[in-house]
Design an enzyme around this catalytic site. Sequence first.
Site, PDB file in Angstrom:
ATOM      1  N   HIS A 152       1.076  -1.083  -0.325  1.00  0.00           N
ATOM      2  CA  HIS A 152       0.150  -0.062   0.007  1.00  0.00           C
ATOM      3  C   HIS A 152       1.301   1.664  -0.542  1.00  0.00           C
ATOM      4  CE1 HIS A 152       0.990   0.678   4.595  1.00  0.00           C
ATOM      5  NE2 HIS A 152       0.333  -0.694   4.673  1.00  0.00           N
ATOM      6  N   CYS A 160       3.481  -4.666   6.358  1.00  0.00           N
ATOM      7  CA  CYS A 160       2.897  -4.929   4.947  1.00  0.00           C
ATOM      8  C   CYS A 160       4.337  -4.531   4.590  1.00  0.00           C
ATOM      9  CB  CYS A 160       1.580  -3.575   5.107  1.00  0.00           C
ATOM     10  SG  CYS A 160       0.405  -4.366   5.498  1.00  0.00           S
TER      11      CYS A 160
END
Length: 429
Positions: A152, A160
């Site tokens: 992202h 992430c």
Amino acid sequence: MLTRFARAGLLIGALGGAIALAGCTDSSIGDFAPQHANRQLPPKIQQAMKAKGMNKTSPILARVFKEEGKLEIWKQKTNGRYDIIASYDICKWSGKLGPKFTEGDRQAPEGFYTVRPSQMKPNSQYHLAFNIGYPNAYDRANGRTGSNLMVHGACSSAGCYSMTDQQIEEIYAFGRDAFQGGQTEFQVQAFPFRMTAANMARYRNDPNYEFWKMLKVGYDHFELTKVPPKVDVCERRYVFNQIPVDGQPFSPTGACPASSQPDSLKVAYSSYQSSYEAAFNSALKSSTPAPKPTIAGIKEANIVSEWTRKRARGERVPVEPPSLNPDGTITQTERMGRIDSAEGRRMAAIEAEQSAKKKAAEEKAAAVAAARAAAETQKVETAAAAKAAEIAAQTPQQALEVQAAQSGAPADDGAAAKLKKRLLGMFGG
């Protein structure tokens, strides 16, 4: 043989369905999408694709390398093989080298993952995102947990792979265009580092080494064929480009079925392994950079996960997650994090009260010790003064006798005369 090998790779890829082309039935990636989710790739990239024989909507593959901090996008050419089209510096990834074990361990996953249209997140609070598909069949078979592991934007990570907003717009566009062209899913290959002989030699003593050796087989197959490997899981391990002899399905926790590979693939891989072993043995003798920190298995993962749970409850925890050392000790920073809940404020108040009590007790103990030391000093000084007064009250001859007695030995006449003269001078004699 190389041509036959490439064809075998293409056949395996088709059988695996990793790049199967069909109508994209999930329209979620375009529903109510913000403007930045529909931005086109820059003209420079479009020109590079054309020069490499790639169509705008041809299939893609993503590769991630933690240690190097890189995310690569590979795209299929008209000959069916893939070539790299873009490489990005990862803005942030959390945790250490090594796989993700459990929810809250802040580890970015390593392994082979699948992204489908429903995993694209045009309305992500992190600008744009796509879920990489953790946990996959391998993770579930090995009891690993976690959710919402993404690539992202926003350059902020807690497990992430986070990019800048501009980077994620391009990466997202690659996936969006490929889905619009008919790709039903694309592969994300996440590695701790580029799996060269030199790097494997550097980490040969790491507790994650056996896991990385398993990933390396898939890494090597892609390097050789330039086609995404067919990925399956059986006996709780990854297997690559295996075709069941009787069409039996792969069971992640069951025994691996009898399977085979194209002869050209086996020959090429065997040849590659010979050169790899020579390079690996050579790397053992050379000077290489020191290995980077890696996660020490499920034990460290659980320690970090507990830290994450306390932090989520608003409890007072160190700013950084704890780290498990090779000798079994735990290292954590002394600086505490922010207070963001009633529980956190309550704990901070308790800590402040305990700190005040501890400080008061230390000050009291110090005062008592100082008073005792002062009393002892006064006692010694009083005794010394009394002794001096006693000596002063005596005649010079008596003082000489006292001094001689205290010395434990008789003074000779010369010494006695000198002492007597000194005493007479002191007492005005």
